[in-house]
Design a protein around this motif. Structure first.
Motif, PDB file in Angstrom:
ATOM      1  N   ALA A  11      55.172  98.027  -8.861  1.00 32.07           N
ATOM      2  CA  ALA A  11      53.844  97.942  -9.477  1.00 32.07           C
ATOM      3  C   ALA A  11      52.912  98.996  -8.889  1.00 32.07           C
ATOM      4  O   ALA A  11      52.124  99.630  -9.612  1.00 32.07           O
ATOM      5  CB  ALA A  11      53.258  96.550  -9.285  1.00 32.07           C
ATOM      6  N   GLY A  12      52.991  99.205  -7.581  1.00 31.68           N
ATOM      7  CA  GLY A  12      52.167 100.225  -6.930  1.00 31.68           C
ATOM      8  C   GLY A  12      52.496 101.621  -7.422  1.00 31.68           C
ATOM      9  O   GLY A  12      51.600 102.438  -7.666  1.00 31.68           O
ATOM     10  N   VAL A  13      53.776 101.897  -7.594  1.00 33.08           N
ATOM     11  CA  VAL A  13      54.196 103.206  -8.110  1.00 33.08           C
ATOM     12  C   VAL A  13      53.680 103.387  -9.545  1.00 33.08           C
ATOM     13  O   VAL A  13      53.171 104.460  -9.904  1.00 33.08           O
ATOM     14  CB  VAL A  13      55.728 103.364  -8.041  1.00 33.08           C
ATOM     15  CG1 VAL A  13      56.199 104.592  -8.805  1.00 33.08           C
ATOM     16  CG2 VAL A  13      56.182 103.432  -6.586  1.00 33.08           C
ATOM     17  N   PHE A  14      53.766 102.337 -10.352  1.00 31.33           N
ATOM     18  CA  PHE A  14      53.274 102.402 -11.733  1.00 31.33           C
ATOM     19  C   PHE A  14      51.775 102.697 -11.770  1.00 31.33           C
ATOM     20  O   PHE A  14      51.315 103.576 -12.509  1.00 31.33           O
ATOM     21  CB  PHE A  14      53.587 101.100 -12.472  1.00 31.33           C
ATOM     22  CG  PHE A  14      53.056 101.057 -13.870  1.00 31.33           C
ATOM     23  CD1 PHE A  14      53.643 101.812 -14.873  1.00 31.33           C
ATOM     24  CD2 PHE A  14      51.960 100.274 -14.188  1.00 31.33           C
ATOM     25  CE1 PHE A  14      53.148 101.796 -16.169  1.00 31.33           C
ATOM     26  CE2 PHE A  14      51.458 100.235 -15.477  1.00 31.33           C
ATOM     27  CZ  PHE A  14      52.051 101.000 -16.473  1.00 31.33           C
ATOM     28  N   VAL A  15      51.004 101.986 -10.960  1.00 29.40           N
ATOM     29  CA  VAL A  15      49.553 102.222 -10.909  1.00 29.40           C
ATOM     30  C   VAL A  15      49.275 103.638 -10.397  1.00 29.40           C
ATOM     31  O   VAL A  15      48.357 104.310 -10.873  1.00 29.40           O
ATOM     32  CB  VAL A  15      48.847 101.155 -10.038  1.00 29.40           C
ATOM     33  CG1 VAL A  15      47.379 101.495  -9.828  1.00 29.40           C
ATOM     34  CG2 VAL A  15      48.975  99.781 -10.676  1.00 29.40           C
ATOM     35  N   THR A  60      48.724  98.593  -2.974  1.00 32.30           N
ATOM     36  CA  THR A  60      49.820  97.803  -3.524  1.00 32.30           C
ATOM     37  C   THR A  60      51.152  98.170  -2.870  1.00 32.30           C
ATOM     38  O   THR A  60      51.939  97.288  -2.505  1.00 32.30           O
ATOM     39  CB  THR A  60      49.900  97.995  -5.054  1.00 32.30           C
ATOM     40  OG1 THR A  60      48.616  97.705  -5.622  1.00 32.30           O
ATOM     41  CG2 THR A  60      50.931  97.090  -5.672  1.00 32.30           C
ATOM     42  N   ILE A  61      51.394  99.443  -2.708  1.00 36.37           N
ATOM     43  CA  ILE A  61      52.622  99.876  -2.032  1.00 36.37           C
ATOM     44  C   ILE A  61      52.613  99.407  -0.584  1.00 36.37           C
ATOM     45  O   ILE A  61      53.639  98.946  -0.064  1.00 36.37           O
ATOM     46  CB  ILE A  61      52.796 101.396  -2.142  1.00 36.37           C
ATOM     47  CG1 ILE A  61      53.085 101.776  -3.605  1.00 36.37           C
ATOM     48  CG2 ILE A  61      53.916 101.893  -1.220  1.00 36.37           C
ATOM     49  CD1 ILE A  61      53.021 103.262  -3.895  1.00 36.37           C
ATOM     50  N   GLY A  62      51.454  99.490   0.063  1.00 35.95           N
ATOM     51  CA  GLY A  62      51.336  98.997   1.441  1.00 35.95           C
ATOM     52  C   GLY A  62      51.653  97.519   1.562  1.00 35.95           C
ATOM     53  O   GLY A  62      52.370  97.095   2.481  1.00 35.95           O
ATOM     54  N   VAL A  63      51.171  96.728   0.622  1.00 31.57           N
ATOM     55  CA  VAL A  63      51.463  95.288   0.633  1.00 31.57           C
ATOM     56  C   VAL A  63      52.952  95.060   0.372  1.00 31.57           C
ATOM     57  O   VAL A  63      53.568  94.177   0.977  1.00 31.57           O
ATOM     58  CB  VAL A  63      50.587  94.541  -0.400  1.00 31.57           C
ATOM     59  CG1 VAL A  63      51.101  93.142  -0.666  1.00 31.57           C
ATOM     60  CG2 VAL A  63      49.159  94.474   0.093  1.00 31.57           C
ATOM     61  N   GLY A  64      53.535  95.873  -0.493  1.00 33.80           N
ATOM     62  CA  GLY A  64      54.976  95.754  -0.738  1.00 33.80           C
ATOM     63  C   GLY A  64      55.788  96.030   0.510  1.00 33.80           C
ATOM     64  O   GLY A  64      56.766  95.336   0.803  1.00 33.80           O
TER      65      GLY A  64
END
Length: 103
Positions: A11-15, A60-64
């Motif tokens: 999701a982070g990559v998509f955003v 988002t990537i950080g949370v992932g």
């Protein structure tokens, strides 16, 4: 890698891709409610919204990554921080985008 971590990072990559398309490619139609007739500075708006989308992507990537590292524990404090940060960025984007509109 846990399923939640993969989903969150994806999701982070998509955003992030959306942020790049808005900021660097100028795909203004990706901005919700975009009306070219009311915008006074399209480049400024693209830079502002794209940059903020990239902030959300990084969060988002950080949370992932934290989700992946914490797969063995039940600590989810970072989700609370994430929700607060994304809400703050969303409010900033909504309010800040108004300065690029004609009145």
């Amino acid at each position: 890698m846990s399923e939640h971590a993969i989903t969150t990072i994806t999701a982070g990559v998509f955003v992030g891709i959306l942020g790049v398309l808005i900021k660097y490619v100028g795909m203004m139609e990706l901005i919700a409610g975009y009306d070219p007739e009311t915008i006074t500075d399209e480049e400024g708006l693209a830079d502002f919204i794209g940059t903020n989308a990239l902030y959300v992507a990084a969060l988002t990537i950080g949370v992932g990554i934290l989700e992946f590292r914490a797969a063995t524990s039940d600590s989810g404090w970072y989700w609370i921080v994430f929700v607060i940060a994304v809400a703050a960025i969303a409010i900033r984007m909504i309010r800040g985008a108004r300065r690029f509109e004609s009145t």
